[in-house]
Motif scaffolding. Structure first.
Motif, PDB file in Angstrom:
ATOM      1  N   ASP A   1      93.865  -9.581  26.728  1.00 57.30           N
ATOM      2  CA  ASP A   1      95.096  -9.794  27.492  1.00 57.30           C
ATOM      3  C   ASP A   1      94.863 -10.524  28.821  1.00 57.30           C
ATOM      4  O   ASP A   1      95.786 -10.642  29.629  1.00 57.30           O
ATOM      5  CB  ASP A   1      95.768  -8.450  27.771  1.00 57.30           C
ATOM      6  N   VAL A   2      93.641 -10.991  29.041  1.00 53.70           N
ATOM      7  CA  VAL A   2      93.309 -11.668  30.298  1.00 53.70           C
ATOM      8  C   VAL A   2      93.499 -13.179  30.135  1.00 53.70           C
ATOM      9  O   VAL A   2      93.122 -13.759  29.117  1.00 53.70           O
ATOM     10  CB  VAL A   2      91.852 -11.349  30.704  1.00 53.70           C
TER      11      VAL A   2
ATOM     12  N   VAL B   1      86.197 -13.490  35.414  1.00 50.27           N
ATOM     13  CA  VAL B   1      85.172 -13.295  34.388  1.00 50.27           C
ATOM     14  C   VAL B   1      84.737 -14.651  33.862  1.00 50.27           C
ATOM     15  O   VAL B   1      85.569 -15.503  33.531  1.00 50.27           O
ATOM     16  CB  VAL B   1      85.703 -12.415  33.237  1.00 50.27           C
ATOM     17  N   GLN B   2      83.439 -14.844  33.787  1.00 48.17           N
ATOM     18  CA  GLN B   2      82.854 -16.080  33.279  1.00 48.17           C
ATOM     19  C   GLN B   2      82.289 -15.793  31.894  1.00 48.17           C
ATOM     20  O   GLN B   2      81.533 -14.841  31.703  1.00 48.17           O
ATOM     21  CB  GLN B   2      81.756 -16.555  34.236  1.00 48.17           C
TER      22      GLN B   2
ATOM     23  N   ARG C   1      80.117 -12.278  32.315  1.00 46.57           N
ATOM     24  CA  ARG C   1      79.819 -11.698  33.623  1.00 46.57           C
ATOM     25  C   ARG C   1      81.032 -11.843  34.525  1.00 46.57           C
ATOM     26  O   ARG C   1      81.809 -12.808  34.406  1.00 46.57           O
ATOM     27  CB  ARG C   1      78.610 -12.368  34.268  1.00 46.57           C
ATOM     28  N   GLN C   2      81.211 -10.899  35.414  1.00 44.03           N
ATOM     29  CA  GLN C   2      82.290 -10.959  36.380  1.00 44.03           C
ATOM     30  C   GLN C   2      81.715 -11.401  37.721  1.00 44.03           C
ATOM     31  O   GLN C   2      80.822 -10.756  38.270  1.00 44.03           O
ATOM     32  CB  GLN C   2      82.980  -9.600  36.526  1.00 44.03           C
TER      33      GLN C   2
ATOM     34  N   LYS D   1      91.388 -13.586  38.167  1.00 37.10           N
ATOM     35  CA  LYS D   1      90.682 -12.511  38.863  1.00 37.10           C
ATOM     36  C   LYS D   1      91.229 -11.162  38.431  1.00 37.10           C
ATOM     37  O   LYS D   1      92.445 -10.986  38.295  1.00 37.10           O
ATOM     38  CB  LYS D   1      90.841 -12.683  40.374  1.00 37.10           C
ATOM     39  N   LEU D   2      90.315 -10.241  38.193  1.00 39.65           N
ATOM     40  CA  LEU D   2      90.692  -8.907  37.748  1.00 39.65           C
ATOM     41  C   LEU D   2      90.490  -7.906  38.878  1.00 39.65           C
ATOM     42  O   LEU D   2      89.507  -7.964  39.621  1.00 39.65           O
ATOM     43  CB  LEU D   2      89.835  -8.485  36.546  1.00 39.65           C
ATOM     44  N   ALA D   3      91.396  -6.960  38.987  1.00 40.62           N
ATOM     45  CA  ALA D   3      91.298  -5.941  40.031  1.00 40.62           C
ATOM     46  C   ALA D   3      90.171  -4.963  39.730  1.00 40.62           C
ATOM     47  O   ALA D   3      89.478  -4.493  40.636  1.00 40.62           O
ATOM     48  CB  ALA D   3      92.620  -5.192  40.170  1.00 40.62           C
TER      49      ALA D   3
END
Length: 373
Positions: free
Chosen positions: A297-298, A261-262, A254-255, A241-243
């Motif tokens: 970097d995710v 993110v998918q 898509r987020q 999960k991204l902030a």
């Protein structure tokens, strides 16, 4: 062992079957949905959740028009589901991109959108954006992107939440949902139909709607249908999960509303094999980083393969049996996008209402001269 009767039996408890059931319940029908086992090949538990118009029906006008109607109906449909269940399916219809790193593919898709525009006229709008212009408006887009198309009508939902909300809505509307119910046989009998489940339970119904996804082919012939579906594998990556929110939605990146993110969009004719493959996963990651380098970097936390339900020509099938007029077949690979129409207009068609949509273009008669069916 015999167990009950129903006005209408729907075989298949995915997004397509449940949406259809909801529409029939709202029309006053008594409906029982027979849902398969958790280990079945379930497109509804692995799809991308898009509500998408770009490219749909560029070379088949009825599909372009049907999809446009569905996309337009989504806000009211989502609102109605929330009113029924108290749950938001996270519809976001603020527009979507198709990104391209290959100039020839970009040109071909732009031409397809032009054909779609010719069919839909002012009911469709899109933009073709060069890579340089795209990077000026979205500075994070990578240098390998040669261009993109944008449609302001495109969007997405939370697909697993949609599936759960549809189940709750069907039950709330008075429907019956039978789980772990694998239908192994269906036969016309005495003006109705006899269904046999794997556990030997027998059920009778006055009418039947076959919405069994990849299980359709095993039962279709018993009801006089010629349509046979095939699986098409797509593979997905899910990140942590991204902030921060991604500044775009695309058909491959898509987020979701929870923050992850998918990444997807692959297509493979791999038979009934929904496993993921390292080579494809690496390609998905590479594509995501090409489009939006900040994703490098995710961390990826999950990956899976899932099977789409494809008709012989890729378009939906809405058919009445030639042998048994009270038997219907419904199958498509755009179950999320088309859900609002399956929950409204399709019920009118099944009921034979005077104001039912004309779905002749989607009948399986189009396969009559094709070995593909």
């Amino acid at each position: 062992m015999a167990s009950g009767t129903s006005d209408i039996a729907i075989i298949g408890g995915g997004v397509v079957g449940l949406s259809t059931a909801l529409g029939l319940l709202r029309s006053g029908r008594q409906v029982t949905v027979f849902d398969g086992a958790d280990m079945d090949l379930r497109a509804s538990q692995g799809n991308f959740g898009l509500v998408w118009l770009q490219g749909k029906g560029a070379d088949f006008a009825p599909y372009a028009e049907w999809t446009r109607d569905a996309v337009a109906a989504w806000p009211d449909f989502a609102g109605g589901l929330k009113d029924l269940t108290g749950t938001d399916v996270a519809l976001d219809q603020s527009g979507g991109f198709e990104f391209f790193t290959d100039s020839e593919e970009f040109s071909d898709f732009a031409a397809a959108l032009g054909r779609q525009q010719a069919v839909l006229g002012n009911r469709f709008s899109h933009e073709i954006v060069s890579g340089d212009d795209l990077r000026r408006s979205h500075p994070g887009i990578g240098p390998d992107v040669v261009g993109a198309s944008f449609c302001p009508l495109d969007g997405h939902v939370n697909p697993l939440r949609l599936l759960q909300v549809l189940r709750c809505a069907v039950l709330g509307a008075g429907g019956r949902l039978v789980t772990d119910a694998h239908v192994v046989d269906v036969q016309a009998s005495g003006g109705g139909f006899d269904l046999t489940l794997r556990d030997a339970t027998r059920v009778t119904a006055e009418r039947i709607v076959l919405c069994a996804g990849l299980g359709t082919s095993a039962l279709a012939g018993k009801l006089g249908f010629r349509t046979r579906v095939r699986p098409q594998r797509g593979e997905l990556l899910i990140t942590e999960k991204l902030a921060e929110r991604l500044p775009f939605l695309s058909s491959t990146i898509r987020q979701v509303d929870e923050g992850g993110v998918q990444i997807g969009g692959t297509k493979a004719d791999a038979g009934p094999d929904d496993s993921e493959t390292l080579e494809v996963m690496a390609g998905l990651a590479r594509h995501a980083v090409q489009v939006f380098p900040a994703l490098a970097d995710v961390r990826v936390v999950r990956a899976w393969g899932a099977l789409r339900v494809m008709s012989p020509d890729g378009y939906p099938v809405y058919a009445r049996s030639r042998l048994h007029p009270d038997a219907h077949l419904v199958t498509c690979h755009s179950g999320v996008t088309l859900a609002p129409l399956h929950a409204t207009a399709l019920a009118d068609w099944i009921n034979g209402s005077v104001d039912a949509p004309n779905l002749e273009a989607f009948d399986e008669n189009r396969f009559a001269l094709s070995d593909a069916a």
